[in-house]
Design a protein around this motif. Structure first.
Motif, PDB file in Angstrom:
ATOM      1  N   VAL A 264      25.539  12.905  13.003  1.00 54.74           N
ATOM      2  CA  VAL A 264      26.260  12.704  11.736  1.00 54.74           C
ATOM      3  C   VAL A 264      25.593  11.583  10.935  1.00 54.74           C
ATOM      4  O   VAL A 264      25.424  11.696   9.708  1.00 54.74           O
ATOM      5  CB  VAL A 264      27.763  12.409  11.985  1.00 54.74           C
ATOM      6  CG1 VAL A 264      28.474  12.029  10.689  1.00 54.74           C
ATOM      7  CG2 VAL A 264      28.441  13.615  12.632  1.00 54.74           C
ATOM      8  N   ALA A 265      25.174  10.522  11.622  1.00 58.03           N
ATOM      9  CA  ALA A 265      24.493   9.413  10.946  1.00 58.03           C
ATOM     10  C   ALA A 265      23.218   9.897  10.265  1.00 58.03           C
ATOM     11  O   ALA A 265      22.895   9.453   9.154  1.00 58.03           O
ATOM     12  CB  ALA A 265      24.189   8.293  11.937  1.00 58.03           C
ATOM     13  N   SER A 266      22.503  10.815  10.893  1.00 60.16           N
ATOM     14  CA  SER A 266      21.286  11.363  10.292  1.00 60.16           C
ATOM     15  C   SER A 266      21.604  12.068   8.969  1.00 60.16           C
ATOM     16  O   SER A 266      20.898  11.894   7.972  1.00 60.16           O
ATOM     17  CB  SER A 266      20.624  12.336  11.272  1.00 60.16           C
ATOM     18  OG  SER A 266      19.556  13.001  10.657  1.00 60.16           O
ATOM     19  N   MET A 267      22.675  12.857   8.964  1.00 62.31           N
ATOM     20  CA  MET A 267      23.068  13.555   7.733  1.00 62.31           C
ATOM     21  C   MET A 267      23.542  12.569   6.665  1.00 62.31           C
ATOM     22  O   MET A 267      23.221  12.727   5.484  1.00 62.31           O
ATOM     23  CB  MET A 267      24.177  14.565   8.032  1.00 62.31           C
ATOM     24  CG  MET A 267      23.740  15.695   8.930  1.00 62.31           C
ATOM     25  SD  MET A 267      22.425  16.696   8.225  1.00 62.31           S
ATOM     26  CE  MET A 267      23.378  17.770   7.204  1.00 62.31           C
ATOM     27  N   LEU A 268      24.279  11.554   7.087  1.00 60.86           N
ATOM     28  CA  LEU A 268      24.751  10.545   6.131  1.00 60.86           C
ATOM     29  C   LEU A 268      23.581   9.742   5.563  1.00 60.86           C
ATOM     30  O   LEU A 268      23.579   9.398   4.380  1.00 60.86           O
ATOM     31  CB  LEU A 268      25.756   9.605   6.798  1.00 60.86           C
ATOM     32  CG  LEU A 268      27.125  10.206   7.131  1.00 60.86           C
ATOM     33  CD1 LEU A 268      27.945   9.236   7.969  1.00 60.86           C
ATOM     34  CD2 LEU A 268      27.872  10.597   5.870  1.00 60.86           C
ATOM     35  N   ALA A 269      22.579   9.452   6.397  1.00 61.44           N
ATOM     36  CA  ALA A 269      21.418   8.702   5.930  1.00 61.44           C
ATOM     37  C   ALA A 269      20.680   9.479   4.848  1.00 61.44           C
ATOM     38  O   ALA A 269      20.193   8.899   3.875  1.00 61.44           O
ATOM     39  CB  ALA A 269      20.487   8.391   7.093  1.00 61.44           C
TER      40      ALA A 269
END
Length: 194
Positions: free
Chosen positions: A141-146
């Motif tokens: 999820v952090a990858s998508m948010l980044a």
């Protein structure tokens, strides 16, 4: 120390904090973090749950035979469980059988007297996810948010790589939750001696 019951909101909030974003208090917030997390979370969760036969997300169920038979190739149609994300194996008398999935039904060759059992992946609740899997989901999820919120491709790539490494570790740990399968070598020995 008491454990915290994980929820989609808590997992997404921690993922947002990982990229330097704000905590998410509700998916209906007007923040970019909440909007993106709400849009991608369930797809990421289901995608990762179906990527492996996770022991914590595996179930068995006896399938119910449908009243109408398939048009061709198969003798019978069975309704799949409503909570099924992906079928791992279908068995009759503990032996795997061939099958095809069509519109929420398993088509196979079975008689009316057969007991047809499906092993499948279901949408396990976040409160029951082990920490090694939660970490992988948070990093994904952090990858998508980044990429979407921070608009930082290098940060997104770094989190994607971390997520992949974490999920490799998670698969290894999860595989230890079943009896080690014995490799039957008799067939190899017979072939070598022939």
């Amino acid at each position: 120390m008491p454990t915290i019951a994980n929820t989609p909101l808590l997992i997404c909030s921690r993922a947002s904090l990982l990229i330097g974003g704000d905590a998410i208090s509700s998916f209906s917030d007007s923040t970019a973090e909440a909007t993106v997390a709400n849009a991608v979370y369930e797809d990421i969760a289901q995608g990762l749950l179906t990527s492996t036969r996770w022991r914590f997300a595996s179930k068995q169920a006896q399938l119910t035979r449908n009243g109408t038979a398939p048009l061709t190739r198969w003798d019978a149609s069975y309704a799949l469980p409503a909570d099924s994300l992906m079928i791992s194996v279908i068995t009759i008398q503990d032996l795997p059988i061939e099958y095809d999935i069509y519109e929420g039904n398993a088509f196979c060759d079975a008689t009316t007297s057969d007991t047809v059992i499906a092993d499948y992946i279901f949408r396990a609740d976040e409160a029951n996810w082990p920490s090694y899997f939660i970490t992988g989901v948070e990093l994904s999820v952090a990858s998508m948010l980044a990429m979407s919120v921070a608009r930082d491709a290098s940060l997104a790539t770094a989190f994607e790589e971390k997520a992949e490494r974490q999920l490799i570790k998670a698969r290894r740990l999860d595989s230890q939750q079943q009896t080690t399968r014995k490799l039957h070598t008799s067939r190899f020995i017979a072939e070598r001696r022939s």
